[in-house]
Design an enzyme around this catalytic site. Sequence first.
Site, PDB file in Angstrom:
ATOM      1  N   HIS A  82       5.457  16.953  -0.885  1.00 20.66           N
ATOM      2  CA  HIS A  82       5.889  15.800  -0.334  1.00 20.66           C
ATOM      3  C   HIS A  82       7.556  16.044  -0.988  1.00 20.66           C
ATOM      4  O   HIS A  82       7.720  16.716  -2.029  1.00 20.66           O
ATOM      5  CB  HIS A  82       5.671  14.551  -1.029  1.00 20.66           C
ATOM      6  CG  HIS A  82       5.887  13.274  -0.611  1.00 20.66           C
ATOM      7  ND1 HIS A  82       5.759  12.552   0.623  1.00 20.66           N
ATOM      8  CD2 HIS A  82       7.287  12.733  -1.196  1.00 20.66           C
ATOM      9  CE1 HIS A  82       6.679  11.629   0.739  1.00 20.66           C
ATOM     10  NE2 HIS A  82       7.449  11.597  -0.248  1.00 20.66           N
ATOM     11  N   ASP A 161       1.790  -0.022   1.398  1.00 20.88           N
ATOM     12  CA  ASP A 161       3.128   0.796   1.497  1.00 20.88           C
ATOM     13  C   ASP A 161       3.905   0.543   2.560  1.00 20.88           C
ATOM     14  O   ASP A 161       5.249   0.285   2.706  1.00 20.88           O
ATOM     15  CB  ASP A 161       3.068   2.274   1.093  1.00 20.88           C
ATOM     16  CG  ASP A 161       4.278   2.836   0.918  1.00 20.88           C
ATOM     17  OD1 ASP A 161       5.218   2.583   0.223  1.00 20.88           O
ATOM     18  OD2 ASP A 161       4.607   3.780   2.052  1.00 20.88           O
ATOM     19  N   ARG A 168      11.342  -3.445   1.593  1.00 20.17           N
ATOM     20  CA  ARG A 168      12.296  -2.927   0.717  1.00 20.17           C
ATOM     21  C   ARG A 168      13.713  -2.383   1.541  1.00 20.17           C
ATOM     22  O   ARG A 168      14.863  -2.415   1.058  1.00 20.17           O
ATOM     23  CB  ARG A 168      11.820  -1.653  -0.040  1.00 20.17           C
ATOM     24  CG  ARG A 168      10.684  -2.071  -0.918  1.00 20.17           C
ATOM     25  CD  ARG A 168      10.023  -1.159  -1.564  1.00 20.17           C
ATOM     26  NE  ARG A 168      10.837   0.022  -2.262  1.00 20.17           N
ATOM     27  CZ  ARG A 168      10.606   1.225  -2.258  1.00 20.17           C
ATOM     28  NH1 ARG A 168       9.295   1.923  -1.567  1.00 20.17           N
ATOM     29  NH2 ARG A 168      11.204   2.344  -2.629  1.00 20.17           N
ATOM     30  N   SER A 183       5.280   4.183  -4.211  1.00 19.32           N
ATOM     31  CA  SER A 183       5.246   4.565  -2.638  1.00 19.32           C
ATOM     32  C   SER A 183       4.846   5.887  -2.446  1.00 19.32           C
ATOM     33  O   SER A 183       3.832   6.060  -1.646  1.00 19.32           O
ATOM     34  CB  SER A 183       6.772   4.108  -1.930  1.00 19.32           C
ATOM     35  OG  SER A 183       6.782   4.632  -0.734  1.00 19.32           O
ATOM     36  N   LYS A 187       0.612   7.258  -1.269  1.00 16.80           N
ATOM     37  CA  LYS A 187       0.197   7.899   0.105  1.00 16.80           C
ATOM     38  C   LYS A 187      -0.377   9.167  -0.250  1.00 16.80           C
ATOM     39  O   LYS A 187      -1.285   9.755   0.440  1.00 16.80           O
ATOM     40  CB  LYS A 187       1.444   7.971   1.023  1.00 16.80           C
ATOM     41  CG  LYS A 187       1.887   6.886   1.613  1.00 16.80           C
ATOM     42  CD  LYS A 187       3.405   7.047   2.340  1.00 16.80           C
ATOM     43  CE  LYS A 187       4.299   7.040   1.259  1.00 16.80           C
ATOM     44  NZ  LYS A 187       5.646   6.517   1.819  1.00 16.80           N
TER      45      LYS A 187
HETATM   46  N1  URA Z   1       9.945   8.105   0.526  1.00 12.46           N
HETATM   47  C1  URA Z   1       8.757   7.158   0.361  1.00 12.46           C
HETATM   48  O1  URA Z   1       7.654   7.602   0.995  1.00 12.46           O
HETATM   49  N2  URA Z   1       8.732   6.199  -0.177  1.00 12.46           N
HETATM   50  C2  URA Z   1       9.839   5.854  -0.766  1.00 12.46           C
HETATM   51  O2  URA Z   1      10.057   4.799  -1.387  1.00 12.46           O
HETATM   52  C3  URA Z   1      11.048   6.478  -0.918  1.00 12.46           C
HETATM   53  C4  URA Z   1      10.963   7.756  -0.195  1.00 12.46           C
END
Ligand code: URA
Length: 438
Positions: A82, A161, A168, A183, A187
């Site tokens: 990620h 999320d 947000r 967040s 995932k």
């Molecule tokens: N990427 C994400 O998936 N979530 C965040 O809060 C910031 C960057």
Amino acid sequence: MRMYDIIMKKRSGLALSEEEIRWMITGYTKGDIPDYQMSAFLMAVYFKGMTDEETALLTDAMAKSGEQLDLSDLPGVKVDKHSTGGVGDKTTLIVAPVVAACGCTVAKMSGRGLGHTGGTVDKLESIPGTRTSLSKEEFLDVVRRTGIAVTGQSPNLAPADKKLYALRDVTATVDSIPLIAASIMSKKLAAGSDCIVLDVKTGSGAFMKTVEDSVLLAEKMVAIGVHNGKKIAALITNMDIPLGYQIGNSLEVEEAVRTLCGQGPKDLTEVSLALASQLLYLAGDGELDHCRKLAQDALNSGAALEKLAAMIEAQGGDADCVRHPEKLGRAPVEADVTAEKSGYITKMDSAGIGIAAMLLGAGRETKESEIDPLAGIILKKKTGDSVKKGEPIATLLTSDPAKVDAAKARFLEAVSVGRTAPEKKPLIFARVTEQGVE
Ligand code: URA
């Protein structure tokens, strides 16, 4: 339980209980808690923070708010990567096939571009025919057949999320370390891999502007991963300057393919090999030096490029465009941006350059905007290079000539030229693991 009391508790800087966190996330996902109350809660978190335990519980509640992928039937070690988001960041297109060529199983869900940052799904879609909204069955079938698949996020993966992120985004509460950590990790946990490498970007084009904050975020995410039985490491990498020389969807595919052929730019090759080596190390392939050699061999032998081609073909795309990326085509409009004075490039603000690429059509100004797959920027110079007045610094590409002037102005605003060369910054600042920060 009342949301009012939870907001008040967080506003007073107190830690929430597990019961309160689970109740709140379930209620918000179902639509029982309105956005205005959740907005107030998010702002309270922004100012008062969350303990590590609260952050871990929030992550868990968000991961369990929807479907959780079970990858246990797939062969091999399942690995995931990620990035917290960058400009010119096409490392997934390189790291995923490299580690798949080394025997790891990659079942990866990726996002679309967000603001000035690009997304892997948009890049993949610039390869004609490539499908990125695979059903769960199709996704797992591609992984089984080729060892690698990259698809868009299933709508039911961590739906809490999705709702929270959208809120947000419009309430100025994105850049809160516990909220970003929960967040991202919700995932990653729901996506089911065994090993995770995180690329935490730091600098002008990243959510985290300082190395210190980036390390803090990485430490939180690593702790959440470890707590959930994952093998996990994070690299803190430089996003003061775009990664590589090409920004924009098909341009990034082309540069990724060149890197997979061993002819990519130094910075992109280095970050990609470092991330791939970390994943191979976590997967148990040996010491880091050995893993680095495995990753390099996968590039040299062409095995990684063939993995990417096999994945594209299995997802319905034209694999010929991977082997011969010139087939992706070139935008009809090209315009050079030239230096306004002589000297050294002292700054190339990544966020500004990302916005210039977006204005050319490479990203979305609104959720509804259509992407122009051929649009983007080819940098001719980067921070530290010397330039002469009138010399091209970059070429802007687009299908719409009306977009050039605004993009050029934004690009020039992002670039500073001075008399002396700037101090060179590292490409990789730190590595964060369960054992600490190196
Ligand atoms: N990427 C994400 O998936 N979530 C965040 O809060 C910031 C960057």
